[in-house]
Design a protein around this motif. Structure first.
Motif, short mmCIF file in Angstrom:
data_model
loop_
_atom_site.label_atom_id
_atom_site.label_comp_id
_atom_site.label_asym_id
_atom_site.label_seq_id
_atom_site.Cartn_x
_atom_site.Cartn_y
_atom_site.Cartn_z
N ALA A 17 35.00 35.43 42.67
CA ALA A 17 36.26 36.18 42.72
C ALA A 17 36.00 37.68 42.60
CB ALA A 17 37.20 35.70 41.61
N VAL A 18 35.06 38.06 41.75
CA VAL A 18 34.74 39.47 41.55
C VAL A 18 34.22 40.11 42.83
CG1 VAL A 18 33.15 41.04 40.35
CG2 VAL A 18 34.36 39.29 39.06
N ILE A 19 33.47 39.36 43.63
CA ILE A 19 32.95 39.93 44.88
C ILE A 19 33.97 39.80 46.02
CG2 ILE A 19 30.53 39.68 44.26
CD1 ILE A 19 30.41 37.23 46.13
N GLY A 20 35.13 39.19 45.73
CA GLY A 20 36.22 39.19 46.69
C GLY A 20 36.38 37.94 47.52
N GLU A 21 35.71 36.86 47.16
CA GLU A 21 35.86 35.62 47.93
C GLU A 21 37.29 35.09 47.73
OE1 GLU A 21 34.10 31.24 47.66
OE2 GLU A 21 32.57 32.78 48.00
N SER A 22 38.01 34.95 48.81
CA SER A 22 39.44 34.64 48.74
C SER A 22 39.74 33.30 48.07
CB SER A 22 40.08 34.70 50.12
OG SER A 22 39.47 33.76 50.98
N GLU A 23 38.91 32.29 48.32
CA GLU A 23 39.15 30.98 47.70
C GLU A 23 39.01 31.06 46.18
OE1 GLU A 23 36.99 27.70 49.38
OE2 GLU A 23 37.40 28.38 51.41
N ALA A 24 38.05 31.82 45.72
CA ALA A 24 37.84 31.97 44.28
C ALA A 24 38.98 32.76 43.64
CB ALA A 24 36.50 32.65 44.01
N VAL A 25 39.44 33.80 44.31
CA VAL A 25 40.58 34.58 43.80
C VAL A 25 41.80 33.67 43.70
CG1 VAL A 25 42.15 36.49 44.26
CG2 VAL A 25 39.69 36.79 44.63
N GLU A 26 42.00 32.84 44.70
CA GLU A 26 43.12 31.90 44.70
C GLU A 26 43.02 30.91 43.53
OE1 GLU A 26 46.69 30.44 45.55
OE2 GLU A 26 45.80 32.15 46.57
N LYS A 57 48.38 42.72 39.79
CA LYS A 57 47.62 43.32 38.68
C LYS A 57 46.40 42.45 38.36
CE LYS A 57 47.08 46.23 35.28
NZ LYS A 57 46.74 47.63 35.48
N LEU A 58 46.57 41.13 38.36
CA LEU A 58 45.45 40.23 38.10
C LEU A 58 44.38 40.38 39.18
CD1 LEU A 58 44.05 38.02 36.50
CD2 LEU A 58 45.52 36.34 37.67
N ILE A 59 44.78 40.47 40.43
CA ILE A 59 43.82 40.65 41.52
C ILE A 59 43.07 41.97 41.35
CG2 ILE A 59 43.60 41.02 44.01
CD1 ILE A 59 45.96 38.99 44.30
N LYS A 60 43.78 43.01 40.97
CA LYS A 60 43.14 44.32 40.75
C LYS A 60 42.12 44.24 39.62
CE LYS A 60 44.15 49.11 39.60
NZ LYS A 60 45.18 50.08 39.24
N ILE A 62 40.56 41.59 38.54
CA ILE A 62 39.43 40.76 38.98
C ILE A 62 38.41 41.62 39.72
CG2 ILE A 62 38.72 38.93 40.57
CD1 ILE A 62 41.42 37.56 39.93
N SER A 63 38.89 42.47 40.61
CA SER A 63 37.97 43.29 41.41
C SER A 63 37.23 44.33 40.58
CB SER A 63 38.73 43.97 42.55
OG SER A 63 39.61 44.94 42.04
N GLN A 64 37.79 44.70 39.42
CA GLN A 64 37.17 45.70 38.55
C GLN A 64 36.36 45.07 37.42
OE1 GLN A 64 40.64 47.80 37.26
NE2 GLN A 64 40.73 49.07 39.09
N PHE A 65 36.36 43.75 37.34
CA PHE A 65 35.70 43.05 36.24
C PHE A 65 34.19 43.27 36.29
CE2 PHE A 65 34.18 39.25 33.98
CZ PHE A 65 34.94 39.34 32.83
N GLN A 66 33.61 43.59 35.15
CA GLN A 66 32.17 43.83 35.05
C GLN A 66 31.48 42.58 34.53
OE1 GLN A 66 30.56 46.77 35.92
NE2 GLN A 66 32.57 47.32 36.74
N LEU A 67 30.55 42.04 35.31
CA LEU A 67 29.76 40.90 34.88
C LEU A 67 28.40 41.37 34.41
CD1 LEU A 67 30.58 38.37 37.75
CD2 LEU A 67 31.28 38.21 35.36
N ASP A 68 28.24 41.45 33.12
CA ASP A 68 26.96 41.85 32.55
C ASP A 68 26.27 40.63 31.99
OD1 ASP A 68 27.52 44.54 33.09
OD2 ASP A 68 28.56 44.77 31.18
N ARG A 69 25.10 40.38 32.47
CA ARG A 69 24.35 39.20 32.00
C ARG A 69 23.26 39.62 31.08
NH1 ARG A 69 23.86 34.26 35.92
NH2 ARG A 69 25.94 34.24 36.71
#
Length: 69
Positions: A17-26, A57-60, A62-69
């Protein structure tokens, strides 16, 4: 581990979802659809305007979410 009302999404779904895959965002939107509807309800009526704004707002976020491993 507490009393979770909404199940946690698998990390793989979040990563996609973070990288913008539409199925994951859905999937993320579906996971929180009930909560968004709850937040959009006032005096027994669902405000579709508020619902749309919360989804956007949730979609926005998601796109700004930082995944730090």
């Amino acid at each position: 581990m507490g009393n979770r009302r909404y199940p946690l999404l698998p990390l793989e779904v979040i990563e996609k979802a973070v990288i913008g895959e539409s199925e994951a965002v859905e999937k993320v939107l579906q996971n929180y659809a009930g909560y968004i509807t709850y937040l959009s309800t006032h005096q027994g009526y669902v405000s579709h305007d508020i619902q749309d704004r919360l989804e956007a707002k949730l979609i926005k976020v998601i796109s700004q979410f930082q995944l730090d491993r």
